[in-house]
Design a protein around this motif. Structure first.
Motif, mmCIF file in Angstrom:
data_model
loop_
_atom_site.group_PDB
_atom_site.id
_atom_site.type_symbol
_atom_site.label_atom_id
_atom_site.label_comp_id
_atom_site.label_asym_id
_atom_site.label_seq_id
_atom_site.Cartn_x
_atom_site.Cartn_y
_atom_site.Cartn_z
ATOM 1 N N UNK A 32 35.123 32.252 41.187
ATOM 2 C CA UNK A 32 34.519 33.555 40.888
ATOM 3 C C UNK A 32 35.262 34.221 39.737
ATOM 4 N N UNK A 33 34.504 34.790 38.814
ATOM 5 C CA UNK A 33 35.101 35.491 37.683
ATOM 6 C C UNK A 33 35.968 36.647 38.186
ATOM 7 N N UNK A 34 37.131 36.794 37.604
ATOM 8 C CA UNK A 34 38.100 37.790 38.054
ATOM 9 C C UNK A 34 37.499 39.191 38.139
ATOM 10 N N UNK A 91 37.242 41.303 41.738
ATOM 11 C CA UNK A 91 38.082 42.484 41.973
ATOM 12 C C UNK A 91 37.261 43.758 42.105
ATOM 13 N N UNK A 92 36.099 43.808 41.445
ATOM 14 C CA UNK A 92 35.263 45.006 41.532
ATOM 15 C C UNK A 92 34.695 45.199 42.935
ATOM 16 N N UNK A 104 41.299 31.203 42.061
ATOM 17 C CA UNK A 104 41.761 29.907 42.560
ATOM 18 C C UNK A 104 42.095 29.971 44.051
ATOM 19 N N UNK A 105 42.998 30.880 44.443
ATOM 20 C CA UNK A 105 43.389 31.006 45.838
ATOM 21 C C UNK A 105 44.225 32.262 46.020
ATOM 22 N N UNK A 106 44.560 32.572 47.270
ATOM 23 C CA UNK A 106 45.378 33.741 47.609
ATOM 24 C C UNK A 106 46.606 33.295 48.389
ATOM 25 N N UNK A 107 47.736 33.919 48.117
ATOM 26 C CA UNK A 107 48.965 33.648 48.869
ATOM 27 C C UNK A 107 49.609 34.988 49.219
ATOM 28 N N UNK A 165 34.502 37.478 49.701
ATOM 29 C CA UNK A 165 34.744 37.786 48.295
ATOM 30 C C UNK A 165 35.515 36.654 47.610
ATOM 31 N N UNK A 166 36.344 35.960 48.387
ATOM 32 C CA UNK A 166 37.322 35.024 47.822
ATOM 33 C C UNK A 166 36.724 33.635 47.658
#
Length: 449
Positions: free
Chosen positions: A137-139, A143-144, A88-91, A132-133
């Motif tokens: 995108x599937x988790x 992350x991989x 969803x997003x990064x904080x 990447x973000x």
């Protein structure tokens, strides 16, 4: 005349129709803009959480790398959609004032109607690429891709770490996330000589076949990760093997008597087969045998004895490997390359492996602590025995209790030797308790045929 009246009538009708259509279009656009604006009104909430990075015992305290320090916190938010979790997003998180670095907070978008998982990346911001973000995108896919990389020795003052919430949460006012356990994405390796310097004087060590890249977040499949025990079971190497193995050796010099400690930090490396020994991550030890004037070189591998054979082992994140030189019986090879090309000879090296996730300092009736090499053993008919190593400064007695399963335990100093009765011919999930004063810990012993 009649034709002119018809032309005027048609022109007026066309203009009125055109004006009507334009008016409707403008109104429609205004209504659409109002709807979009309404959906973009997002309310932010502050979420509080705590992080735990297991500390090594004081005898293993870092000198050049602050292993437990948290300088940067990035919270990647994944929305639960059916059985999948999508980015969803990064904080960015921050340390809460007055908590001595034990409590953190992050600003998230309020959404009590959906649930989210929070992935915590610590000291890893420079490795997170914006491309990447991508939302949706599937988790596991995202992350991989996040990898730390080095061109040689690990030179950073901190270590990348990962942790995530155990369940998915709605985001609402007043929420508090329970403590999240952090795992370091690298392994630590120490080399210690147990010998008198008249017999062997350690001077240097090289690391061969080290990995230039490593996943910051491990594969969390059942074969790789046990969340209940905070235990990594298998190395998670990057998908791309191009340039993964370092070509030139990493060199480290002795800076304290009889030991090379707190210098070697490695990315995870999967075990190789016996015939692939020239591809295995290994150490080339340099030292003076019997006070000779020329350095001798010896190879030491990450292997464990199974029956009459030595099997290569994974080098795992969040683990501490202590390679102890317990015997040198003759001079070694004259060059590091010669030692690398041939199997280990004229030297005995015992490996003590600590799962740092189990190495939290546990006070019992004072300032005494206990640490365990691991909390779980998965044994088979081919590997029916194991050794649990205990590190403690507790002066009192400790005991084994509540043994459940077809196995025996025998205490030898600071080691507990576990032996399964293979004659039972069936699998079991067993355990036993370790007790000292009011402190108890459960060790799991699982046997699969």
């Amino acid at each position: 005349m009649m034709l002119e009246r018809i032309r005027n009538w048609l022109t007026e009708k066309y203009i009125h129709s055109l004006l009507f259509l334009l008016s409707a279009l403008v109104v429609g656009c205004q209504e659409k803009e109002e709807v979009i604006a309404g959906t973009q009104e997002i309310e932010d909430v502050e979420v509080v959480f705590t992080l735990r990075a297991s500390s090594s015992p004081s005898t293993y305290a870092a000198i050049t790398v602050e292993e437990d320090e948290i300088r940067e916190i990035d919270v990647l938010v994944f929305k639960e959609e059916g059985s999948d979790e999508m980015y969803a997003y990064t904080s960015r998180g921050k340390i809460t004032a007055g908590t001595d670095g034990k409590e953190f907070s992050v600003i998230l978008e309020k959404d009590p109607l959906n649930t989210y998982r929070f992935v915590i990346l610590v000291n890893a911001r420079s490795f997170i690429q914006d491309d990447y973000l991508l939302k949706g995108t599937l988790k596991e896919v995202l992350l991989a891709k996040i990898e730390s990389a080095v061109n040689g020795r690990w030179e950073s003052e901190t270590l990348p770490m990962w942790g995530e919430s155990s369940v998915c949460y709605p985001i609402d006012e007043g929420m508090f996330i329970p403590s999240i356990q952090l795992l370091r994405s690298l392994a630590k390796v120490d080399l210690i000589s147990k010998l008198n310097t008249d017999d062997f004087e350690l001077k240097e060590v090289e690391v061969r076949n080290w990995k230039t890249r490593g996943r910051i977040v491990p594969d969390t499949g059942d074969d790789y990760w046990d969340p209940a025990l905070t235990l990594v079971k298998k190395a998670s190497e990057p998908a791309s093997k191009t340039g993964l193995t370092g070509i030139l050796p990493l060199t480290y010099d002795q800076v304290e008597e009889k030991a090379i400690r707190n210098q070697i930090y490695l990315h995870e490396a999967a075990a190789v087969e016996e015939y692939e020994d020239l591809e295995a991550t290994c150490l080339i030890i340099g030292g003076y045998y019997k006070k000779q004037t020329e350095l001798s070189y010896y190879r030491a591998d990450f292997r464990q004895k199974t029956g009459d054979q030595y099997i290569y082992m994974d080098i795992l994140r969040n683990h501490h490997y202590s390679l102890n030189i317990t015997g040198v019986y003759d001079e070694g090879y004259v060059t590091p390359d010669s030692a690398f090309l041939y199997k280990q000879a004229n030297i005995t090296v015992e490996i003590t492996t600590w799962n740092i996730g189990d190495m939290a300092d546990i006070p019992i009736g004072g300032n005494y602590t206990f640490s365990f090499s691991q909390s779980r053993f998965d044994l088979t008919p081919d590997v029916p025995s194991a050794v649990l190593k205990v590190d403690t400064d507790y002066p009192g007695a400790w005991m084994i209790e509540d043994l459940q399963g077809a196995f025996t335990v025998e205490t030898k100093g600071n080691e507990i030797h576990i032996q399964v009765d293979t004659g039972i011919g069936q699998s079991f999930n067993g355990s036993f308790g370790f007790k000292a004063a009011h402190f108890t810990k459960t060790i799991y012993v699982n046997y699969t045929i």
